[in-house]
Design a protein around this motif. Structure first.
Motif, PDB file in Angstrom:
ATOM      1  N   VAL A 222       5.537  -2.885  -7.630  1.00  0.00           N
ATOM      2  CA  VAL A 222       4.600  -3.709  -6.871  1.00  0.00           C
ATOM      3  C   VAL A 222       5.348  -4.569  -5.866  1.00  0.00           C
ATOM      4  N   GLU A 223       6.486  -5.097  -6.269  1.00  0.00           N
ATOM      5  CA  GLU A 223       7.277  -5.921  -5.354  1.00  0.00           C
ATOM      6  C   GLU A 223       7.808  -5.093  -4.187  1.00  0.00           C
ATOM      7  N   ALA A 224       8.168  -3.834  -4.445  1.00  0.00           N
ATOM      8  CA  ALA A 224       8.620  -2.955  -3.366  1.00  0.00           C
ATOM      9  C   ALA A 224       7.473  -2.653  -2.401  1.00  0.00           C
ATOM     10  N   PHE A 225       6.276  -2.418  -2.949  1.00  0.00           N
ATOM     11  CA  PHE A 225       5.097  -2.206  -2.110  1.00  0.00           C
ATOM     12  C   PHE A 225       4.845  -3.434  -1.233  1.00  0.00           C
ATOM     13  N   THR A 226       4.921  -4.616  -1.827  1.00  0.00           N
ATOM     14  CA  THR A 226       4.664  -5.855  -1.085  1.00  0.00           C
ATOM     15  C   THR A 226       5.668  -6.023   0.047  1.00  0.00           C
ATOM     16  N   ALA A 227       6.939  -5.723  -0.221  1.00  0.00           N
ATOM     17  CA  ALA A 227       7.961  -5.836   0.812  1.00  0.00           C
ATOM     18  C   ALA A 227       7.712  -4.831   1.937  1.00  0.00           C
ATOM     19  N   ALA A 228       7.348  -3.600   1.586  1.00  0.00           N
ATOM     20  CA  ALA A 228       7.072  -2.578   2.595  1.00  0.00           C
ATOM     21  C   ALA A 228       5.858  -2.958   3.430  1.00  0.00           C
ATOM     22  N   TYR A 229       4.842  -3.509   2.798  1.00  0.00           N
ATOM     23  CA  TYR A 229       3.619  -3.918   3.494  1.00  0.00           C
ATOM     24  C   TYR A 229       3.938  -5.035   4.488  1.00  0.00           C
ATOM     25  N   ARG A 230       4.710  -6.024   4.036  1.00  0.00           N
ATOM     26  CA  ARG A 230       5.084  -7.119   4.926  1.00  0.00           C
ATOM     27  C   ARG A 230       5.858  -6.586   6.137  1.00  0.00           C
ATOM     28  N   GLY A 231       6.773  -5.651   5.888  1.00  0.00           N
ATOM     29  CA  GLY A 231       7.559  -5.095   6.965  1.00  0.00           C
ATOM     30  C   GLY A 231       6.730  -4.304   7.960  1.00  0.00           C
ATOM     31  N   ALA A 232       5.720  -3.607   7.469  1.00  0.00           N
ATOM     32  CA  ALA A 232       4.894  -2.759   8.339  1.00  0.00           C
ATOM     33  C   ALA A 232       3.846  -3.543   9.123  1.00  0.00           C
ATOM     34  N   PHE A 233       3.293  -4.590   8.509  1.00  0.00           N
ATOM     35  CA  PHE A 233       2.131  -5.250   9.106  1.00  0.00           C
ATOM     36  C   PHE A 233       2.308  -6.752   9.342  1.00  0.00           C
ATOM     37  N   ASN A 234       3.465  -7.305   8.956  1.00  0.00           N
ATOM     38  CA  ASN A 234       3.706  -8.740   9.119  1.00  0.00           C
ATOM     39  C   ASN A 234       2.570  -9.564   8.514  1.00  0.00           C
ATOM     40  N   ALA A 235       2.137  -9.152   7.338  1.00  0.00           N
ATOM     41  CA  ALA A 235       1.028  -9.804   6.645  1.00  0.00           C
ATOM     42  C   ALA A 235       1.246  -9.645   5.141  1.00  0.00           C
ATOM     43  N   GLU A 236       0.455 -10.382   4.369  1.00  0.00           N
ATOM     44  CA  GLU A 236       0.549 -10.312   2.914  1.00  0.00           C
ATOM     45  C   GLU A 236      -0.492  -9.322   2.374  1.00  0.00           C
ATOM     46  N   PRO A 237      -0.102  -8.455   1.447  1.00  0.00           N
ATOM     47  CA  PRO A 237      -1.064  -7.499   0.887  1.00  0.00           C
ATOM     48  C   PRO A 237      -1.953  -8.134  -0.161  1.00  0.00           C
ATOM     49  N   ASP A 238      -3.117  -7.534  -0.363  1.00  0.00           N
ATOM     50  CA  ASP A 238      -4.025  -7.987  -1.410  1.00  0.00           C
ATOM     51  C   ASP A 238      -4.425  -6.792  -2.268  1.00  0.00           C
ATOM     52  N   ALA A 239      -5.357  -7.016  -3.191  1.00  0.00           N
ATOM     53  CA  ALA A 239      -5.764  -5.948  -4.106  1.00  0.00           C
ATOM     54  C   ALA A 239      -6.474  -4.815  -3.385  1.00  0.00           C
ATOM     55  N   PHE A 240      -7.190  -5.113  -2.300  1.00  0.00           N
ATOM     56  CA  PHE A 240      -7.863  -4.049  -1.550  1.00  0.00           C
ATOM     57  C   PHE A 240      -6.835  -3.111  -0.926  1.00  0.00           C
ATOM     58  N   ALA A 241      -5.775  -3.691  -0.353  1.00  0.00           N
ATOM     59  CA  ALA A 241      -4.718  -2.875   0.232  1.00  0.00           C
ATOM     60  C   ALA A 241      -4.027  -2.029  -0.830  1.00  0.00           C
ATOM     61  N   LEU A 242      -3.735  -2.647  -1.973  1.00  0.00           N
ATOM     62  CA  LEU A 242      -3.027  -1.919  -3.034  1.00  0.00           C
ATOM     63  C   LEU A 242      -3.902  -0.814  -3.623  1.00  0.00           C
ATOM     64  N   ALA A 243      -5.180  -1.100  -3.819  1.00  0.00           N
ATOM     65  CA  ALA A 243      -6.086  -0.088  -4.376  1.00  0.00           C
ATOM     66  C   ALA A 243      -6.261   1.078  -3.413  1.00  0.00           C
ATOM     67  N   GLN A 244      -6.397   0.776  -2.099  1.00  0.00           N
ATOM     68  CA  GLN A 244      -6.536   1.873  -1.137  1.00  0.00           C
ATOM     69  C   GLN A 244      -5.244   2.664  -1.023  1.00  0.00           C
ATOM     70  N   TYR A 245      -4.119   1.981  -1.130  1.00  0.00           N
ATOM     71  CA  TYR A 245      -2.823   2.665  -1.161  1.00  0.00           C
ATOM     72  C   TYR A 245      -2.779   3.632  -2.344  1.00  0.00           C
ATOM     73  N   ASP A 246      -3.146   3.140  -3.529  1.00  0.00           N
ATOM     74  CA  ASP A 246      -3.140   3.999  -4.713  1.00  0.00           C
ATOM     75  C   ASP A 246      -4.085   5.189  -4.552  1.00  0.00           C
ATOM     76  N   GLY A 247      -5.262   4.946  -3.969  1.00  0.00           N
ATOM     77  CA  GLY A 247      -6.230   6.026  -3.789  1.00  0.00           C
ATOM     78  C   GLY A 247      -5.723   7.102  -2.855  1.00  0.00           C
ATOM     79  N   VAL A 248      -5.123   6.705  -1.730  1.00  0.00           N
ATOM     80  CA  VAL A 248      -4.592   7.687  -0.789  1.00  0.00           C
ATOM     81  C   VAL A 248      -3.388   8.400  -1.395  1.00  0.00           C
ATOM     82  N   ARG A 249      -2.584   7.675  -2.175  1.00  0.00           N
ATOM     83  CA  ARG A 249      -1.458   8.322  -2.842  1.00  0.00           C
ATOM     84  C   ARG A 249      -1.933   9.418  -3.806  1.00  0.00           C
ATOM     85  N   MET A 250      -3.047   9.195  -4.477  1.00  0.00           N
ATOM     86  CA  MET A 250      -3.568  10.232  -5.368  1.00  0.00           C
ATOM     87  C   MET A 250      -4.002  11.456  -4.562  1.00  0.00           C
TER      88      MET A 250
END
Length: 372
Positions: free
Chosen positions: A275-303
């Motif tokens: 989760v911490e790696a995801f948060t770091a990657a998200y910050r690097g890509a979007f210059n913003a903080e991730p939330d549960a919606f971002a993480l859930a959609q990430y998980d869904g697309v990964r599936m």
């Protein structure tokens, strides 16, 4: 509608895959209007997953702003269906999802969403997959925390007048009844409301022992700001919109003191190296903080991408993989309950008044019993 182009995602080509059938995942989400904060998080989570597609996949993705009207969402889906589609990242707005469902069934397009509106998986439509816990899950955690952990039995329930708000309120009422708690006040709030002090005043007049919110992001922040300004001492337990860093950013840390919220996850709160790696990657890509919606959609697309990497390339093959498979995501393990509800866990987060980053205080796993 506004169309957003992300060239880096239109040609993610691995060695030896130059002639492979592309995995086409249109991203049709609300980026303007009252759900813009949540919709932007949904888009970003999807894009990060697509950027990190497994080796060997060629990935194509168009991003379209659906705004907040059902008609705009339907038009976006109709246009997307003009090309071969693997799956669709579909709007988190309940009214738009309900409008898109019949068309998705007609075209045979898997809709991968993080909408919390309960009714979208009650239509008997085999093409919808919800990766954010629905109201039946989150409101069970919401009510249980209020009653079992805080010991409160006289909640005042303030909810949005949208489909999301109405569905969540109904689930809250059902859960409170099961737990022996009797709401002393309930009132719906329109998303356009600019002053929530009148509803706060009416709610407090009913002498509640807790204020329970089920509102979108901006109304949640407005309610909490006005409650803090008027020295409201009654605990506030909010819906998932409150856990969003973009919501917390609208408030001072002191205004958040003692506020809690239900959600699927809180990536900024940490919890695991992944989760911490995801948060770091998200910050690097979007210059913003991730939330549960971002993480859930990430998980869904990964599936979806994992299924494609294993050979599922047509929409029907992806649908079958989502319906029958299990996916160990970053937020939780996902599996369909037969209706397309993939997420079955929730957490409670609370703010200490010193920072905008909440602490994880309670986790509820497999609330539906669908994942063992």
């Amino acid at each position: 509608m506004r169309r957003f182009a992300f060239p880096i995602l239109l040609s993610l080509l691995a060695a030896g895959a130059a002639h492979a059938q592309p995995v086409n995942v249109p991203v049709l989400v609300p980026l303007t209007g009252f759900l813009s904060l949540e919709g932007t998080s949904q888009r970003n989570g999807a894009l990060l997953a697509l950027k990190q597609a497994p080796a060997g996949l060629t990935v194509a993705a168009d991003v379209v702003d659906t705004g907040t009207s059902p008609e705009a969402a339907v038009t976006a889906l109709e246009r997307a269906a003009g090309k071969p589609v693997t799956a669709v990242v579909a709007s988190m707005l309940g009214t738009q999802m309900l409008a898109m469902l019949p068309l998705a069934k007609d075209y045979g397009l898997p809709l991968v969403t993080v909408s919390g509106t309960a009714s979208i998986t009650e239509q008997g439509n085999p093409w919808v997959f919800r990766f954010f816990p629905g109201d039946a899950v989150t409101k069970a955690a919401h009510a249980r925390y209020v009653v079992e952990d805080l010991g409160r039995k006289r909640p005042a329930v303030i909810y949005q007048t949208t489909a999301y708000g109405q569905g969540g309120k109904a689930q809250l009422m059902e859960q409170f009844q099961k737990l022996g708690a009797t709401p002393v006040f309930e009132e719906g709030v329109d998303t356009s409301a600019k002053d929530l002090l009148p509803v706060i005043t009416k709610a407090l007049a009913a002498n509640p022992d807790v204020l329970v919110l089920h509102l979108h992001s901006a109304p949640t922040a407005l309610f909490i700001r006005q409650a803090a300004a008027h020295g409201v001492g009654v605990p506030i337990v909010a819906g998932s919109a409150m856990h969003q860093p973009s919501t917390a950013a609208l408030l001072e840390p002191a205004e958040l003191k003692g506020v809690c919220a239900e959600t699927a996850a809180s990536p900024v709160s940490g919890g695991s190296p992944e989760v911490e790696a995801f948060t770091a990657a998200y910050r690097g890509a979007f210059n913003a903080e991730p939330d549960a919606f971002a993480l859930a959609q990430y998980d869904g697309v990964r599936m979806v991408l994992d299924a494609a990497a294993k050979g599922a390339r047509t929409a029907e093959q992806v649908r079958d993989a989502l319906a029958k498979g299990t996916h160990k995501g970053l937020a939780m393990t996902y599996a369909s309950d037969g209706k397309g509800n993939m997420a079955h866990s929730a957490v409670i987060v609370c703010y200490d008044g010193k920072t905008r980053v909440p602490a994880l205080v309670k986790r509820y796993d497999s609330l539906t019993g669908a994942v063992k």
